[in-house]
Design an enzyme around this catalytic site. Structure first.
Site, PDB file in Angstrom:
ATOM      1  N   ASP A 176     -12.439 -82.886   6.937  1.00  0.00           N
ATOM      2  CA  ASP A 176     -11.615 -81.613   6.325  1.00  0.00           C
ATOM      3  C   ASP A 176     -11.995 -80.522   6.447  1.00  0.00           C
ATOM      4  O   ASP A 176     -12.025 -80.199   8.316  1.00  0.00           O
ATOM      5  CB  ASP A 176     -13.361 -81.432   5.429  1.00  0.00           C
ATOM      6  CG  ASP A 176     -14.275 -81.889   5.792  1.00  0.00           C
ATOM      7  OD1 ASP A 176     -14.881 -80.973   7.346  1.00  0.00           O
ATOM      8  OD2 ASP A 176     -15.748 -81.974   5.183  1.00  0.00           O
ATOM      9  N   ASN A 203     -27.315 -81.178  -0.691  1.00  0.00           N
ATOM     10  CA  ASN A 203     -27.091 -81.871  -1.789  1.00  0.00           C
ATOM     11  C   ASN A 203     -26.582 -83.556  -2.360  1.00  0.00           C
ATOM     12  O   ASN A 203     -26.040 -83.072  -3.216  1.00  0.00           O
ATOM     13  CB  ASN A 203     -26.133 -80.935  -2.736  1.00  0.00           C
ATOM     14  CG  ASN A 203     -24.898 -80.604  -2.191  1.00  0.00           C
ATOM     15  OD1 ASN A 203     -24.934 -80.961  -1.304  1.00  0.00           O
ATOM     16  ND2 ASN A 203     -24.139 -79.392  -2.215  1.00  0.00           N
ATOM     17  N   HIS A 263     -23.804 -83.784  -1.100  1.00  0.00           N
ATOM     18  CA  HIS A 263     -22.288 -83.909  -0.058  1.00  0.00           C
ATOM     19  C   HIS A 263     -22.009 -84.830   0.634  1.00  0.00           C
ATOM     20  O   HIS A 263     -22.531 -84.851   2.110  1.00  0.00           O
ATOM     21  CB  HIS A 263     -21.479 -83.028  -0.220  1.00  0.00           C
ATOM     22  CG  HIS A 263     -21.668 -81.567   0.856  1.00  0.00           C
ATOM     23  ND1 HIS A 263     -22.734 -80.759   0.895  1.00  0.00           N
ATOM     24  CD2 HIS A 263     -21.482 -82.304   1.989  1.00  0.00           C
ATOM     25  CE1 HIS A 263     -22.702 -79.391   1.552  1.00  0.00           C
ATOM     26  NE2 HIS A 263     -22.262 -80.816   2.919  1.00  0.00           N
TER      27      HIS A 263
END
Length: 255
Positions: free
Chosen positions: A67, A136, A138
């Protein structure tokens, strides 16, 4: 899913680096999917040590990163392109033209996502994908959602993710709110996946990932369906798993 116990962060980093080094030794032209953030720093330091010792050669490797923040140039010291150069690439003999990261400055989101998917396809896919995991759930920047994303896309970062990343920026308003990320489908297409996690703060999400239901609200849970996943985590991160599902963890000390 093979979950390996590590005593601490140093042990985790050593074991993870050994897995990556073995991949490169066995297949020198490997395509490595790489991650950023605090989790892989120790792994990259250990890989540099192995390279300096002459134990692993990255000359034929290709790398694709998970990313990149939207709006940050590769010269920005908070960009993931800068992170990779400073923490790994410039310390080993991988060729710059063989390192690939989404272009955070490309405002044509559809074109950039398509370009990045085409790069991965042109390399023949990813041999080994390194992942961290967010609090969370991800992986990459694939946030909890109502469905699993398939391909590289631009995502609006969850408030929890922005909050977690704010420690790297002088002001919270400087933290990017969007990022390009490989999709879940792109990650799952990797031949092998290596996920690392450290610290008590990751204990709850590791339990959900490995022993909970598979659902897009916990993106990492999809890894249960991959045929070759190794998780290396330290004893603090594995605390709940060792308590509730000890049979899933390899190498944990017998109490």
């Amino acid at each position: 899913m093979n979950i390996i116990y590590a005593e601490d962060y140093a042990d985790l980093s050593r074991k993870a680096a050994n897995q990556i080094a073995a991949q490169v030794i066995l297949k020198p032209e490997s395509v490595l999917g790489l991650a950023t953030g605090s989790s892989p720093l120790g792994t990259y330091r250990r890989l540099i040590e192995l390279y300096d010792a002459g134990d692993v050669d990255f000359a034929a490797c290709r790398a694709v990163n998970l990313d990149e923040y939207c709006g940050l140039s590769e010269q920005n010291d908070q960009s993931y392109a800068y992170f990779m150069r400073e923490n790994l690439f410039r310390h080993i003999n991988i060729r710059p033209e063989n390192t690939h990261i989404p272009d955070g400055m490309n405002r044509d989101m559809e074109a950039e996502c398509r370009r990045y998917e085409e790069i991965i396809a042109s390399l023949g896919g990813i041999d080994l994908q390194l992942l961290g995991i967010g609090h969370n759930g991800h992986i990459g920047f694939n946030e909890p959602d109502s469905s699993f994303s398939r391909y590289t896309h631009c995502v609006e970062l969850a408030k929890q993710t922005v909050d977690a990343n704010s420690r790297f920026f002088a002001k919270r308003e400087d933290v990017p709110t969007h990022a390009y990320t490989m999709g879940i489908g792109t990650i799952m297409a990797a031949n092998k996946i290596l996920l690392i996690a450290s610290g008590e703060g990751k204990a709850h999400i590791l339990l959900e990932m490995a022993a909970g239901p598979i659902c897009p609200q916990v993106p990492a849970s999809i890894l249960q369906l991959h045929s070759d996943v190794t998780v290396i985590a330290d004893k603090d991160a594995l605390g709940l798993l060792m308590e509730k599902a000890p049979h899933l963890v390899t190498g944990a000390p017998v109490v």
